[in-house]
Design a protein around this motif. Structure first.
Motif, short mmCIF file in Angstrom:
data_model
loop_
_atom_site.label_atom_id
_atom_site.label_comp_id
_atom_site.label_asym_id
_atom_site.label_seq_id
_atom_site.Cartn_x
_atom_site.Cartn_y
_atom_site.Cartn_z
N GLY A 152 -4.10 -10.02 -10.05
CA GLY A 152 -3.81 -8.83 -9.26
C GLY A 152 -3.34 -9.14 -7.84
N VAL A 153 -3.14 -8.07 -7.09
CA VAL A 153 -2.68 -8.15 -5.71
C VAL A 153 -3.85 -7.80 -4.78
CG1 VAL A 153 -1.06 -7.21 -4.01
CG2 VAL A 153 -0.34 -7.49 -6.39
N ASP A 154 -4.06 -8.60 -3.75
CA ASP A 154 -5.19 -8.38 -2.85
C ASP A 154 -4.95 -7.20 -1.90
OD1 ASP A 154 -6.89 -10.74 -3.57
OD2 ASP A 154 -5.06 -11.79 -2.96
N VAL A 155 -3.75 -7.12 -1.34
CA VAL A 155 -3.44 -6.07 -0.36
C VAL A 155 -2.06 -5.52 -0.66
CG1 VAL A 155 -3.12 -5.53 2.09
CG2 VAL A 155 -4.85 -7.22 1.40
N ILE A 156 -1.93 -4.18 -0.63
CA ILE A 156 -0.64 -3.51 -0.80
C ILE A 156 -0.40 -2.62 0.42
CG2 ILE A 156 0.75 -1.92 -2.19
CD1 ILE A 156 -0.89 -2.77 -4.62
N LEU A 157 0.76 -2.78 1.04
CA LEU A 157 1.18 -1.95 2.17
C LEU A 157 2.26 -1.01 1.68
CD1 LEU A 157 1.00 -1.43 5.28
CD2 LEU A 157 2.86 -3.09 5.52
N ASP A 158 2.00 0.31 1.73
CA ASP A 158 2.89 1.26 1.07
C ASP A 158 3.20 2.45 1.97
OD1 ASP A 158 4.36 2.67 -0.86
OD2 ASP A 158 2.56 3.68 -1.58
N SER A 159 4.47 2.82 2.04
CA SER A 159 4.89 4.03 2.76
C SER A 159 5.41 5.11 1.83
CB SER A 159 6.00 3.66 3.77
OG SER A 159 7.12 3.13 3.10
N GLN A 160 5.33 4.90 0.53
CA GLN A 160 5.91 5.84 -0.44
C GLN A 160 4.89 6.85 -0.97
OE1 GLN A 160 9.26 5.78 -0.84
NE2 GLN A 160 9.12 4.15 0.70
N ALA A 161 3.71 6.36 -1.38
CA ALA A 161 2.63 7.21 -1.91
C ALA A 161 3.07 7.92 -3.19
CB ALA A 161 2.12 8.17 -0.86
N ALA A 162 2.60 9.17 -3.39
CA ALA A 162 2.92 9.98 -4.58
C ALA A 162 2.70 9.17 -5.86
CB ALA A 162 4.33 10.54 -4.48
N ASP A 163 3.73 9.08 -6.72
CA ASP A 163 3.58 8.42 -8.02
C ASP A 163 3.40 6.92 -7.90
OD1 ASP A 163 6.29 8.57 -7.04
OD2 ASP A 163 6.98 7.79 -8.95
N TYR A 164 3.70 6.32 -6.75
CA TYR A 164 3.49 4.89 -6.57
C TYR A 164 2.00 4.54 -6.57
CZ TYR A 164 8.24 3.25 -5.44
OH TYR A 164 9.55 2.87 -5.49
N VAL A 165 1.16 5.43 -6.08
CA VAL A 165 -0.24 5.09 -5.85
C VAL A 165 -0.96 4.74 -7.16
CG1 VAL A 165 -2.46 5.97 -5.03
CG2 VAL A 165 -0.39 6.39 -3.70
N GLU A 166 -0.73 5.51 -8.18
CA GLU A 166 -1.40 5.25 -9.46
C GLU A 166 -1.05 3.85 -9.98
OE1 GLU A 166 -2.11 7.44 -13.79
OE2 GLU A 166 -0.45 8.08 -12.49
N LYS A 167 0.21 3.46 -9.85
CA LYS A 167 0.63 2.14 -10.29
C LYS A 167 0.01 1.05 -9.41
CE LYS A 167 5.10 3.99 -11.81
NZ LYS A 167 6.57 3.97 -11.59
N GLU A 168 -0.07 1.32 -8.12
CA GLU A 168 -0.60 0.32 -7.19
C GLU A 168 -2.08 0.08 -7.42
OE1 GLU A 168 2.58 1.18 -3.57
OE2 GLU A 168 0.75 2.37 -3.74
N VAL A 169 -2.82 1.15 -7.70
CA VAL A 169 -4.25 0.98 -7.97
C VAL A 169 -4.47 0.05 -9.15
CG1 VAL A 169 -6.32 2.18 -8.78
CG2 VAL A 169 -4.96 3.16 -6.93
N GLU A 170 -3.66 0.19 -10.17
CA GLU A 170 -3.82 -0.66 -11.36
C GLU A 170 -3.42 -2.11 -11.09
OE1 GLU A 170 -5.43 0.39 -14.01
OE2 GLU A 170 -5.67 2.21 -12.81
N LEU A 171 -2.61 -2.34 -10.06
CA LEU A 171 -2.19 -3.70 -9.72
C LEU A 171 -3.19 -4.44 -8.83
CD1 LEU A 171 1.59 -3.11 -8.95
CD2 LEU A 171 0.68 -4.49 -10.83
N LEU A 172 -4.12 -3.72 -8.23
CA LEU A 172 -5.02 -4.33 -7.25
C LEU A 172 -6.02 -5.28 -7.91
CD1 LEU A 172 -5.82 -1.34 -4.88
CD2 LEU A 172 -4.56 -3.42 -4.27
N ALA A 173 -6.31 -6.36 -7.21
CA ALA A 173 -7.32 -7.32 -7.63
C ALA A 173 -8.71 -6.75 -7.37
CB ALA A 173 -7.14 -8.62 -6.85
N MET A 174 -9.73 -7.43 -7.87
CA MET A 174 -11.09 -7.08 -7.52
C MET A 174 -11.24 -7.14 -5.99
SD MET A 174 -14.19 -6.31 -8.48
CE MET A 174 -14.32 -6.76 -10.24
N GLY A 175 -11.74 -6.06 -5.40
CA GLY A 175 -11.86 -6.00 -3.95
C GLY A 175 -10.56 -5.72 -3.24
N GLY A 176 -9.53 -5.28 -3.98
CA GLY A 176 -8.21 -5.06 -3.39
C GLY A 176 -8.18 -3.89 -2.43
#
Length: 331
Positions: free
Chosen positions: A209-233
């Protein structure tokens, strides 16, 4: 003084040259004679009527300034007239003079001119506060930046790479922008117009997974980003360009100890901003002076052509920073 005002909400054409009174320094403020001013997304949002200036702030757009101090308030001790500085203001940067709380003022990094200095405050404040203070980016973690050629994206990538030796991934919309990402600290750039970006990220990071995600888009991106996060992301939202609402599985936050943060610096008080400024000056400014972290200015326009600068951002053609040259005689 000459300044640019927002005559009404709308497109770039609503930015009009005007005459305004020079600002007066409050007890804890300095007045800067502006050499150059940065152009940022919040300026565009303010022009459109989506992001009004905070109470008490100037209605003149512009959060980045660089120039020379011409007046200090009676309680100011750290600055004097004649100092070459750059600053983050709550507004008023598109003008010949700008008043700023002393805690938000920083020296111009050694070796940089006024245009380069004016390109720094807003994007480095935002990048530092998010990935370092809120995101707690640790050494050799993986960072994903949505929008790698934005000013904030390029600042975040370099901070992460130089100060944390992070593995940096970023998305961008063209092959040219992807190439620019790689020039400024990104290890792997993903063209989001060529297939599903989330699948590409998953193929790169696997189950780790990914430890940190920096995002300015939000909306439908967030659901995908949550699934990409590492433990403790940690997922860091700095804007919501794709929409105000997201559908997320909150159980994932409990199961994997995730963190979701939002950040807006403009409305925070000078003490809060001063802490960020102090950390930038001690940790990032030496890197800028040494050339290990760099700023990229895509275009410079005279103050009178602020509308042309905004048109580039409206067309999503920005790479790095756009700067308004207010007084070319100040260097």
């Amino acid at each position: 003084m000459k300044a640019i005002e927002i005559s009404r909400h709308g497109g770039p054409e609503v930015l009009q040259m005007c005459e305004r009174p020079k600002p007066v320094a409050g007890p804890h403020e300095v007045v800067i004679r502006v050499g150059a001013a940065g152009v940022n997304r919040p300026d565009v949002q303010q022009r459109k009527g989506l992001y009004p200036a905070p109470p008490g702030a100037s209605d003149i757009p512009g959060l980045d300034t660089a120039g020379v101090i011409v007046k200090v308030g009676e309680a100011v001790r750290r600055w004097k007239e004649g100092d070459r500085v750059c600053a983050l203001s709550a507004g008023g940067g598109y003008a010949e003079f700008c008043a700023v709380p002393e805690s938000q003022v920083m020296p111009v990094p050694h070796g940089l001119g006024m245009a380069e200095a004016a390109s720094l405050p807003e994007v480095y404040f935002t990048a530092w506060h998010n990935i370092m203070q809120l995101g707690r980016l640790d050494f050799r973690e993986t960072l994903l930046i949505q929008g790698g050629t934005s000013g904030v994206g390029m600042a975040a990538a370099q901070i992460a790479k130089v100060l944390r030796q992070a593995r940096v991934l970023a998305t961008a919309g063209t092959s040219e922008k992807c190439a620019m990402c790689r020039r400024f600290g990104v290890d792997i750039a993903i063209n989001y117009r060529e297939g599903e970006w989330a699948d590409a990220v998953r193929n790169l990071v696997g189950d780790a997974g990914v430890d940190v995600i920096l995002d300015s888009q939000a909306a439908d991106y967030v659901e995908k980003e949550v699934e990409l996060l590492a433990m403790g992301g940690r997922l860091l939202l700095i804007a919501n360009h794709r929409g105000d609402y997201s559908n997320i599985r909150t159980r994932a936050f409990v199961q994997r100890s995730l963190t979701l943060t939002g950040a807006q610096i403009r409305r925070r008080d000078p003490v809060f901003k001063g802490k960020i400024a102090s950390e930038l000056v001690s940790q990032v400014w030496p890197q800028l002076a040494a050339g290990t972290i760099k700023t990229h200015i895509q275009n410079k326009f005279p103050l009178s052509q602020a509308a042309s600068a905004h048109a580039i951002l409206d067309a999503n053609e920005q790479v790095g920073k756009i700067v308004l040259v207010v007084d070319p005689g100040i260097e």
